[in-house]
Motif scaffolding. Structure first.
Motif, PDB file in Angstrom:
ATOM      1  N   LEU A 257       2.503 -49.351   3.776  1.00  0.00           N
ATOM      2  CA  LEU A 257       3.208 -48.068   3.172  1.00  0.00           C
ATOM      3  C   LEU A 257       3.817 -47.932   2.482  1.00  0.00           C
ATOM      4  CD1 LEU A 257       4.823 -46.059   5.138  1.00  0.00           C
ATOM      5  CD2 LEU A 257       6.844 -47.150   5.126  1.00  0.00           C
ATOM      6  N   GLU A 258       3.377 -48.714   0.934  1.00  0.00           N
ATOM      7  CA  GLU A 258       3.581 -48.614  -0.121  1.00  0.00           C
ATOM      8  C   GLU A 258       2.335 -48.036  -0.817  1.00  0.00           C
ATOM      9  OE1 GLU A 258       4.605 -51.537   0.630  1.00  0.00           O
ATOM     10  OE2 GLU A 258       5.821 -51.493   0.859  1.00  0.00           O
ATOM     11  N   LYS A 259       1.139 -47.692  -0.214  1.00  0.00           N
ATOM     12  CA  LYS A 259      -0.221 -46.670  -0.608  1.00  0.00           C
ATOM     13  C   LYS A 259       0.097 -45.968   0.080  1.00  0.00           C
ATOM     14  CE  LYS A 259      -2.946 -51.216  -0.887  1.00  0.00           C
ATOM     15  NZ  LYS A 259      -4.083 -52.302  -0.969  1.00  0.00           N
ATOM     16  N   VAL A 260       0.874 -45.267   1.189  1.00  0.00           N
ATOM     17  CA  VAL A 260       1.096 -44.440   1.587  1.00  0.00           C
ATOM     18  C   VAL A 260       1.887 -42.971   1.048  1.00  0.00           C
ATOM     19  CG1 VAL A 260       1.815 -43.065   4.110  1.00  0.00           C
ATOM     20  CG2 VAL A 260       0.978 -44.707   4.082  1.00  0.00           C
ATOM     21  N   ALA A 261       0.700 -42.274   0.621  1.00  0.00           N
ATOM     22  CA  ALA A 261       1.742 -41.124  -0.383  1.00  0.00           C
ATOM     23  C   ALA A 261       2.723 -39.993   0.219  1.00  0.00           C
ATOM     24  CB  ALA A 261       0.291 -40.073  -0.752  1.00  0.00           C
ATOM     25  N   ARG A 262       2.454 -39.942   1.827  1.00  0.00           N
ATOM     26  CA  ARG A 262       3.620 -38.686   2.368  1.00  0.00           C
ATOM     27  C   ARG A 262       3.884 -39.618   3.788  1.00  0.00           C
ATOM     28  NH1 ARG A 262       5.287 -34.441  -1.068  1.00  0.00           N
ATOM     29  NH2 ARG A 262       7.216 -34.236   0.861  1.00  0.00           N
ATOM     30  N   ILE A 263       4.874 -39.043   4.336  1.00  0.00           N
ATOM     31  CA  ILE A 263       5.085 -39.571   5.613  1.00  0.00           C
ATOM     32  C   ILE A 263       5.025 -37.550   6.339  1.00  0.00           C
ATOM     33  CG2 ILE A 263       5.966 -39.806   6.899  1.00  0.00           C
ATOM     34  CD1 ILE A 263       7.173 -42.863   5.607  1.00  0.00           C
ATOM     35  N   CYS A 264       3.821 -37.473   7.302  1.00  0.00           N
ATOM     36  CA  CYS A 264       4.243 -36.224   7.933  1.00  0.00           C
ATOM     37  C   CYS A 264       5.578 -36.566   9.450  1.00  0.00           C
ATOM     38  CB  CYS A 264       2.728 -35.223   8.220  1.00  0.00           C
ATOM     39  SG  CYS A 264       2.396 -35.011   6.538  1.00  0.00           S
ATOM     40  N   HIS A 265       6.211 -35.720   9.518  1.00  0.00           N
ATOM     41  CA  HIS A 265       7.369 -36.378  10.382  1.00  0.00           C
ATOM     42  C   HIS A 265       7.767 -35.612  11.579  1.00  0.00           C
ATOM     43  CE1 HIS A 265      10.979 -35.658   8.250  1.00  0.00           C
ATOM     44  NE2 HIS A 265      10.336 -36.344   7.291  1.00  0.00           N
ATOM     45  N   THR A 266       8.625 -35.753  11.973  1.00  0.00           N
ATOM     46  CA  THR A 266       9.081 -35.043  14.161  1.00  0.00           C
ATOM     47  C   THR A 266      10.235 -34.058  12.836  1.00  0.00           C
ATOM     48  OG1 THR A 266       8.552 -35.903  15.213  1.00  0.00           O
ATOM     49  CG2 THR A 266      10.624 -34.910  15.726  1.00  0.00           C
ATOM     50  N   GLY A 267      10.183 -32.561  12.760  1.00  0.00           N
ATOM     51  CA  GLY A 267      11.586 -32.186  12.369  1.00  0.00           C
ATOM     52  C   GLY A 267      12.786 -32.490  13.053  1.00  0.00           C
ATOM     53  N   TYR A 268      13.521 -33.523  12.882  1.00  0.00           N
ATOM     54  CA  TYR A 268      14.517 -34.037  12.999  1.00  0.00           C
ATOM     55  C   TYR A 268      16.344 -33.736  12.284  1.00  0.00           C
ATOM     56  CZ  TYR A 268      13.443 -36.618  17.437  1.00  0.00           C
ATOM     57  OH  TYR A 268      12.402 -36.995  18.168  1.00  0.00           O
ATOM     58  N   ALA A 269      16.966 -33.009  12.729  1.00  0.00           N
ATOM     59  CA  ALA A 269      18.325 -33.100  11.919  1.00  0.00           C
ATOM     60  C   ALA A 269      18.296 -34.441  10.770  1.00  0.00           C
ATOM     61  CB  ALA A 269      19.330 -32.727  13.020  1.00  0.00           C
ATOM     62  N   ASP A 270      19.323 -34.462   9.619  1.00  0.00           N
ATOM     63  CA  ASP A 270      19.572 -34.805   8.843  1.00  0.00           C
ATOM     64  C   ASP A 270      19.950 -36.567   9.873  1.00  0.00           C
ATOM     65  OD1 ASP A 270      19.280 -36.508   6.106  1.00  0.00           O
ATOM     66  OD2 ASP A 270      21.949 -35.593   6.282  1.00  0.00           O
ATOM     67  N   GLY A 271      20.790 -36.898   9.943  1.00  0.00           N
ATOM     68  CA  GLY A 271      20.698 -38.041  10.825  1.00  0.00           C
ATOM     69  C   GLY A 271      20.430 -38.804  11.530  1.00  0.00           C
ATOM     70  N   ALA A 272      19.977 -38.156  12.688  1.00  0.00           N
ATOM     71  CA  ALA A 272      18.408 -38.670  13.081  1.00  0.00           C
ATOM     72  C   ALA A 272      17.478 -39.104  12.795  1.00  0.00           C
ATOM     73  CB  ALA A 272      18.091 -37.616  14.693  1.00  0.00           C
TER      74      ALA A 272
END
Length: 370
Positions: A257-272
């Motif tokens: 994970l330290e070598k991963v530049a960015r994560i493209c994730h689901t568009g959840y609200a802040d808390g979730a």
């Protein structure tokens, strides 16, 4: 799954309608101010009456134009895989073939893929398998789109985890060349948790056929009541499934994970977003796409590829960078992929390049590859 053969993303595209701000939603009485503050969401994309498959077509045309710059033609495609989380049109009709007819227009197979919000990553894995098994065709087109403006959907209140947004995304998977190489892709499921999305609803007749709305909060309330009455809660936390899926994908990609530049994730609200995705991975929001997705909402299965397009076309990732694509869906299941950027984004000289949005608002540049 470790991707042993050369498999690339040759093109990516998205199409997003104009935004409706959460402040306007509160002023209109659609959304509570307390919920707006808790969510951290600033806007949601709303398409009105534009059909979901048409948004998929618009996104696909951008992805296909970009892929054509690697030499891929319509005759090189062996299949189209279309993803959706909500109804696409008439019952007994094929949205995938609508998209196929208006894009490639070739006599290849077209199928709809689920489950839910991880559909495009599931389709990506299927495409990788297809390219490994059949050397007759060199590319597969992936599309996804949803429109939650239907009368039986309240996009502002159907879930506290996210705000439902409209839009589409597309990607071209190729064995030839591309802007990103696929290093690994796969999923982890926790089938004992499937009932969480079912709630107290009967399986038959399907809810939509009797006018039941899409309301995840009602299903969550059902389980909160059951647990208060003494029913045993799930033994598995979705965040643990996320961590396991990501760990497997990183090992298969021979990285961490330290070598991963960015994560493209689901568009959840802040808390979730933090509870389900970021905290289990021990990463900050800046490592993901939160500053982008909080202007968009949750566009079903399209989210990770909308994020990837944005990062690539804006130069936020460069050749050599590794990007994690991550999504979760009913089942419960978590899918992820690791890609390595292999080429910078270069819009065609003198033309617009086309991320295909009605207004920019933080999305990719308004240019069009020809």
């Amino acid at each position: 799954m470790r991707v042993a053969q050369e498999v690339y993303l040759a093109g990516v595209g998205s199409w997003l309608p104009d935004e409706v701000t959460t402040a306007d939603a509160v002023a209109s009485g659609w959304y509570e101010e307390a919920d707006r503050t808790a969510s951290g969401m600033l806007a949601v994309r709303v398409a009105g009456e534009l059909p979901a498959p048409e948004m998929a077509v618009r996104a696909a045309r951008t992805a296909l134009r970009r892929a054509a710059r690697t030499g891929i033609t319509p005759d090189d495609y062996g299949a189209l895989l279309h993803c959706a989380t909500y109804h696409q049109g008439p019952d007994g009709w094929s949205a995938p073939h609508y998209v196929l007819h208006r894009t490639l227009d070739r006599p290849v197979g077209a199928a709809q893929v689920g489950p839910g919000c991880l559909g495009m990553l599931t389709a990506l894995e299927m495409a990788a398998h297809r390219l490994a098994a059949d050397d007759g065709k060199d590319a597969v087109l992936l599309t996804a789109a949803d429109n939650f403006s239907a009368p039986l959907v309240d996009r502002w209140n159907s879930s506290r985890l996210f705000l439902l947004a409209d839009g589409g995304a597309a990607a071209v998977v190729s064995r030839r060349d591309g802007f990103a190489r696929l290093l690994s892709v796969g999923s982890v499921s926790a089938p004992s948790m499937e009932e969480l999305h079912r709630g107290g609803e009967e399986l038959f007749p399907p809810g939509i056929t009797v006018g039941r709305s899409l309301n995840f909060e009602e299903r969550s309330d059902h389980w909160r009541k059951r647990w208060a009455e003494g029913a045993a809660p799930p033994k598995v936390h979705l965040g643990d499934v996320v961590a396991e899926a990501v760990d497997r994908a990183l090992v298969d990609a021979d990285t961490d994970l330290e070598k991963v530049a960015r994560i493209c994730h689901t568009g959840y609200a802040d808390g979730a977003l933090h509870t389900i995705y970021l905290d289990p991975l021990d990463v900050e929001a800046a490592h993901g796409t939160w500053e982008f997705t909080r202007h968009i909402g949750h566009v079903g299965a399209a989210d990770p590829f909308i994020g990837l397009e944005r990062l690539w076309t804006r130069g936020e990732v460069a050749p050599g960078d590794r990007v994690l694509l991550l999504a979760a869906g009913p089942g419960m299941e978590v899918a992820c992929a690791v890609v390595e950027i292999t080429a910078p984004y270069l819009p065609a000289a003198g033309t617009d390049d086309g991320a295909g949005t009605e207004s920019d608002n933080g999305t990719a540049p308004q240019e069009e590859d020809q």
